[in-house]
Write a protein that holds these residues in place. Sequence first.
Motif, mmCIF file in Angstrom:
data_model
loop_
_atom_site.group_PDB
_atom_site.id
_atom_site.type_symbol
_atom_site.label_atom_id
_atom_site.label_comp_id
_atom_site.label_asym_id
_atom_site.label_seq_id
_atom_site.Cartn_x
_atom_site.Cartn_y
_atom_site.Cartn_z
ATOM 1 N N MET A 1 0.851 -1.173 0.000
ATOM 2 C CA MET A 1 0.000 0.000 0.000
ATOM 3 C C MET A 1 0.898 1.238 0.000
ATOM 4 O O MET A 1 1.871 1.312 0.737
ATOM 5 N N SER A 2 0.559 2.200 -0.822
ATOM 6 C CA SER A 2 1.350 3.427 -0.894
ATOM 7 C C SER A 2 1.079 4.298 0.335
ATOM 8 O O SER A 2 0.078 4.103 1.050
ATOM 9 N N GLU A 3 1.946 5.291 0.531
ATOM 10 C CA GLU A 3 1.771 6.196 1.663
ATOM 11 C C GLU A 3 0.460 6.959 1.551
ATOM 12 O O GLU A 3 -0.261 7.125 2.543
ATOM 13 N N SER A 4 0.106 7.392 0.346
ATOM 14 C CA SER A 4 -1.145 8.145 0.178
ATOM 15 C C SER A 4 -2.360 7.252 0.448
ATOM 16 O O SER A 4 -3.358 7.711 1.029
ATOM 17 N N GLU A 5 -2.288 5.969 0.056
ATOM 18 C CA GLU A 5 -3.388 5.049 0.347
ATOM 19 C C GLU A 5 -3.506 4.810 1.852
ATOM 20 O O GLU A 5 -4.619 4.758 2.400
ATOM 21 N N ILE A 7 -2.573 6.908 4.215
ATOM 22 C CA ILE A 7 -3.119 8.144 4.789
ATOM 23 C C ILE A 7 -4.632 8.206 4.589
ATOM 24 O O ILE A 7 -5.374 8.567 5.507
ATOM 25 N N GLU A 8 -5.097 7.829 3.401
ATOM 26 C CA GLU A 8 -6.540 7.852 3.140
ATOM 27 C C GLU A 8 -7.296 6.896 4.059
ATOM 28 O O GLU A 8 -8.350 7.245 4.591
ATOM 29 N N GLN A 9 -6.773 5.685 4.253
ATOM 30 C CA GLN A 9 -7.445 4.718 5.136
ATOM 31 C C GLN A 9 -7.466 5.221 6.579
ATOM 32 O O GLN A 9 -8.494 5.119 7.259
ATOM 33 N N LEU A 10 -6.340 5.754 7.032
ATOM 34 C CA LEU A 10 -6.286 6.279 8.408
ATOM 35 C C LEU A 10 -7.168 7.515 8.557
ATOM 36 O O LEU A 10 -7.844 7.677 9.577
ATOM 37 N N ILE A 73 -8.325 1.683 14.264
ATOM 38 C CA ILE A 73 -7.257 1.867 13.278
ATOM 39 C C ILE A 73 -6.210 0.756 13.317
ATOM 40 O O ILE A 73 -5.425 0.612 12.384
ATOM 41 N N LEU A 74 -6.215 -0.041 14.365
ATOM 42 C CA LEU A 74 -5.204 -1.086 14.507
ATOM 43 C C LEU A 74 -5.162 -2.052 13.325
ATOM 44 O O LEU A 74 -4.069 -2.384 12.860
ATOM 45 N N PRO A 75 -6.280 -2.506 12.773
ATOM 46 C CA PRO A 75 -6.195 -3.412 11.612
ATOM 47 C C PRO A 75 -5.455 -2.797 10.424
ATOM 48 O O PRO A 75 -4.740 -3.498 9.707
ATOM 49 N N ILE A 76 -5.596 -1.501 10.212
ATOM 50 C CA ILE A 76 -4.886 -0.840 9.114
ATOM 51 C C ILE A 76 -3.385 -0.866 9.383
ATOM 52 O O ILE A 76 -2.579 -1.174 8.498
ATOM 53 N N ILE A 77 -2.999 -0.565 10.610
ATOM 54 C CA ILE A 77 -1.580 -0.562 10.972
ATOM 55 C C ILE A 77 -0.999 -1.970 10.869
ATOM 56 O O ILE A 77 0.091 -2.170 10.329
ATOM 57 N N GLU A 78 -1.734 -2.954 11.382
ATOM 58 C CA GLU A 78 -1.252 -4.339 11.310
ATOM 59 C C GLU A 78 -1.090 -4.792 9.868
ATOM 60 O O GLU A 78 -0.106 -5.452 9.527
ATOM 61 N N ASN A 79 -2.033 -4.433 8.998
ATOM 62 C CA ASN A 79 -1.944 -4.791 7.584
ATOM 63 C C ASN A 79 -0.718 -4.147 6.937
ATOM 64 O O ASN A 79 0.006 -4.786 6.179
ATOM 65 N N GLN A 80 -0.476 -2.884 7.254
ATOM 66 C CA GLN A 80 0.680 -2.185 6.695
ATOM 67 C C GLN A 80 1.979 -2.831 7.171
ATOM 68 O O GLN A 80 2.896 -3.053 6.373
ATOM 69 N N LEU A 81 2.067 -3.156 8.450
ATOM 70 C CA LEU A 81 3.264 -3.821 8.973
ATOM 71 C C LEU A 81 3.471 -5.178 8.319
ATOM 72 O O LEU A 81 4.592 -5.549 7.971
ATOM 73 N N SER A 82 2.392 -5.911 8.127
ATOM 74 C CA SER A 82 2.479 -7.220 7.490
ATOM 75 C C SER A 82 3.014 -7.091 6.070
ATOM 76 O O SER A 82 3.866 -7.875 5.638
ATOM 77 N N GLN A 83 2.536 -6.093 5.340
ATOM 78 C CA GLN A 83 3.024 -5.874 3.976
ATOM 79 C C GLN A 83 4.504 -5.503 3.972
ATOM 80 O O GLN A 83 5.262 -5.961 3.113
#
Length: 191
Positions: A1-5, A7-10, A73-83
């Motif tokens: 996921m890009s940084e802009s994506e 940011i949009e999710q968060l 917001i934790l699922p978004i952060i966990e997904n980003q870390l996993s990626q």
Amino acid sequence: MSESELIEQLADKEHASWARWMDYLFSKCWKDGNGCMVIPEALVDQWQRQIDTPYAELSEQEKQSDRNEVAHILPIIENQLSQEIDTRNKAYTERNLCVALIAQYAKSVGHKVGIKEHQGEDWEDEWRNVLFIDLPTGQVSWHLHKDELVNFPGIGPYTGEWDGHDTEGKYRRVKAFIHLMNATSKLFFTK
């Protein structure tokens, strides 16, 4: 996921958090005759106290309210870390295949090559295997994930000791070896 994506999710979750708060706030207020929302004095005092109180000093109930918001917001952060971990692991897999190629070639031309277990508590168990190659320019080594050992067939145990080199020193030795081999090959193959 890009940084802009990201940011949009968060931002989407932040907006939902704000909307929940405003819904709660409006449910506690009343409208005056001019259409303004009036916050009861007791809530103004309570919320001002919470504003002025560091998180660590809040009541357990107040802390839980903040934790509940983080849970959105934790699922978004966990997904980003996993990626990011997947990306890092893919890079290590590619690096280790290159290191395996170097090890096999170094062994085939007579350099001392082997794998030894890293001692000490400062490494994860999965990363304790260290490949060593003794080049004419000095020892070089790489930590290998245990799952990558399958790509090092025929590489036996390393019988020497780590000489204390760091990453910067290792790559100085690699560069020196590259230039040594280049200079040596010119001596042999010039007409």
